[in-house]
Design a protein around this motif. Structure first.
Motif, short mmCIF file in Angstrom:
data_model
loop_
_atom_site.label_atom_id
_atom_site.label_comp_id
_atom_site.label_asym_id
_atom_site.label_seq_id
_atom_site.Cartn_x
_atom_site.Cartn_y
_atom_site.Cartn_z
N PHE A 37 0.83 -1.21 0.00
CA PHE A 37 0.00 0.00 0.00
C PHE A 37 0.86 1.25 0.00
CE2 PHE A 37 0.06 1.69 4.38
CZ PHE A 37 0.60 0.61 5.09
N CYS A 38 0.30 2.31 -0.58
CA CYS A 38 1.05 3.53 -0.86
C CYS A 38 0.28 4.77 -0.42
CB CYS A 38 1.28 3.68 -2.37
SG CYS A 38 2.34 2.42 -3.08
N ILE A 39 1.01 5.89 -0.43
CA ILE A 39 0.35 7.20 -0.29
C ILE A 39 0.29 7.86 -1.66
CG2 ILE A 39 0.81 7.69 2.14
CD1 ILE A 39 3.43 9.00 1.34
N THR A 41 1.60 10.32 -3.18
CA THR A 41 2.76 10.83 -3.91
C THR A 41 3.75 9.76 -4.36
OG1 THR A 41 3.70 11.22 -1.73
CG2 THR A 41 2.77 13.13 -2.87
N CYS A 42 3.40 8.50 -4.21
CA CYS A 42 4.36 7.43 -4.53
C CYS A 42 4.91 7.57 -5.95
CB CYS A 42 3.71 6.06 -4.37
SG CYS A 42 4.93 4.74 -4.52
N ARG A 43 6.23 7.33 -6.07
CA ARG A 43 6.89 7.46 -7.36
C ARG A 43 6.82 6.17 -8.18
NH1 ARG A 43 11.77 7.36 -6.44
NH2 ARG A 43 11.82 7.38 -4.17
N PRO A 68 3.62 -2.07 3.76
CA PRO A 68 3.97 -0.70 3.37
C PRO A 68 4.93 -0.71 2.18
CG PRO A 68 4.44 -1.10 5.71
CD PRO A 68 4.11 -2.42 5.10
N CYS A 69 4.67 0.14 1.21
CA CYS A 69 5.51 0.23 0.02
C CYS A 69 6.90 0.72 0.41
CB CYS A 69 4.86 1.22 -0.95
SG CYS A 69 5.93 1.75 -2.29
N LYS A 70 7.93 0.11 -0.21
CA LYS A 70 9.30 0.49 0.13
C LYS A 70 9.70 1.81 -0.52
CE LYS A 70 11.50 -3.73 1.57
NZ LYS A 70 10.96 -4.98 1.02
N ILE A 71 8.96 2.22 -1.53
CA ILE A 71 9.31 3.47 -2.22
C ILE A 71 8.75 4.69 -1.50
CG2 ILE A 71 9.11 4.76 -4.38
CD1 ILE A 71 9.06 1.95 -5.77
N CYS A 72 7.45 4.67 -1.23
CA CYS A 72 6.87 5.87 -0.60
C CYS A 72 6.80 5.78 0.92
CB CYS A 72 5.49 6.17 -1.18
SG CYS A 72 4.28 4.87 -0.90
N LYS A 73 7.11 4.63 1.50
CA LYS A 73 7.12 4.44 2.96
C LYS A 73 5.92 5.10 3.65
CE LYS A 73 12.15 4.05 3.39
NZ LYS A 73 12.80 4.67 2.21
ZN LIG Z 1 4.41 3.45 -2.77
#
Ligand SMILES: [Zn+2]
Length: 292
Positions: A37-39, A41-43, A68-73
């Motif tokens: 899952f992301c917020i 603004t995730c890239r 939790p997504c590792k990119i957008c934390k």
């Molecule tokens: Zn994300």
């Protein structure tokens, strides 16, 4: 809450595609195909609409099996104030004696609506009330340093002395010229992976640490003020800075015990109970969110 309203889903999905900062913390999007899952603004590459679900809190996303997504934390970043709000807070800090108008905010590229909504949601007070607290705090510090009340009132940008006296009294409890010996409790906010928290401190140490969304918070504030014979106003001191630092380290796993000084009125026994209680509350919440 799982979002089922079609209009909302469309709005959120568009915000996700546009990476809209102002939706950070408003929704958490679970991606069925990846299980993360992301917020907003995730890239990362954006999923298809049919593969997403929206929740209003990250706890729900976790509860439903999303990581939790590792990119957008999302758990670390969701409670950060959006850039516009950060800018508005900085403006207040830099100009504690001025009353910021909507026009002034817009001139700085800040949407007053975004700021208002964020303050209501995260602080439970209006942006105006926050500004007022900041101004009052500033005035109080100057009073403590010994400036006379008249001077402070004009400095603080109040139209008239009586107006200043009134606001001050309402918030601090006494009129300025009698307030020199009155204790104050400074209140500040910090973000943790579990959500925003309030931290309160006197000159002697930390006297309260509590989650913003906790029920009975007002009662706690009232009790605390009574116990310490003090009034709560917005601000920050060394104890608060230290607490913020230690809590951050704690959640990063770099700290197991707290060294920050506590100001806990009561007997030695009550104090030891209080300390245990404060630690356990964080721990329990932390473990809850990890296991769920
Ligand atoms: Zn994300």
């Amino acid at each position: 809450m799982l979002i089922t309203d079609h209009d909302k889903i469309e709005t959120y999905y568009q915000a996700l595609l546009d990476r809209e900062q102002r939706f950070v913390g408003i929704f958490f999007v679970g991606v069925k195909t990846t299980g993360v899952f992301c917020i907003a603004t995730c890239r990362a590459r954006k999923p298809k609409l049919k593969n997403v679900v929206f929740y209003t809190s990250f706890k729900e996303a976790l509860d439903n099996g999303y990581r939790p997504c590792k990119i957008c934390k999302p758990t670390e970043n969701a409670n950060q104030a959006p850039e516009q709000v950060e800018n508005a807070i900085t403006l207040v800090k830099e100009n504690p004696k001025e009353k910021l108008t909507d026009v002034q905010l817009r001139q700085k590229g800040i949407s007053p609506e975004v700021v208002r909504r964020w303050f209501k949601k995260n602080y439970g007070i209006t942006f105006q009330a926050y500004q007022r607290m900041y101004r009052i705090n500033n005035a109080f510090q100057e009073l403590k340093k010994g400036k006379n009340a008249t001077h402070t009132a004009f400095d603080t940008g109040y139209e008239s002395l009586s107006g200043f006296g009134y606001t001050f009294k309402k918030l601090v409890g006494k009129s300025p010229k009698h307030s020199k010996n009155k204790n104050i409790i400074l209140i500040n906010r910090l973000t943790t992976p579990l959500g925003p928290m309030f931290v309160c401190a006197t000159d002697n140490g930390i006297c309260l640490l509590e989650f913003v969304d906790r029920r009975k918070l007002e009662t706690e504030f009232k009790d605390l003020q009574k116990l310490l014979k003090a009034n709560i106003i917005s601000g920050e001191n060394e104890h608060i800075k230290q607490a913020k630092k230690e809590i951050e380290e704690y959640f990063k796993g770099a700290r197991k015990t707290f060294q920050v000084t506590l100001d806990t009125p009561g007997t030695a026994f009550q104090n030891s109970v209080w300390k245990l209680f404060a630690r356990h509350r964080i721990w329990n919440n932390y473990n809850l969110s990890k296991t769920s």
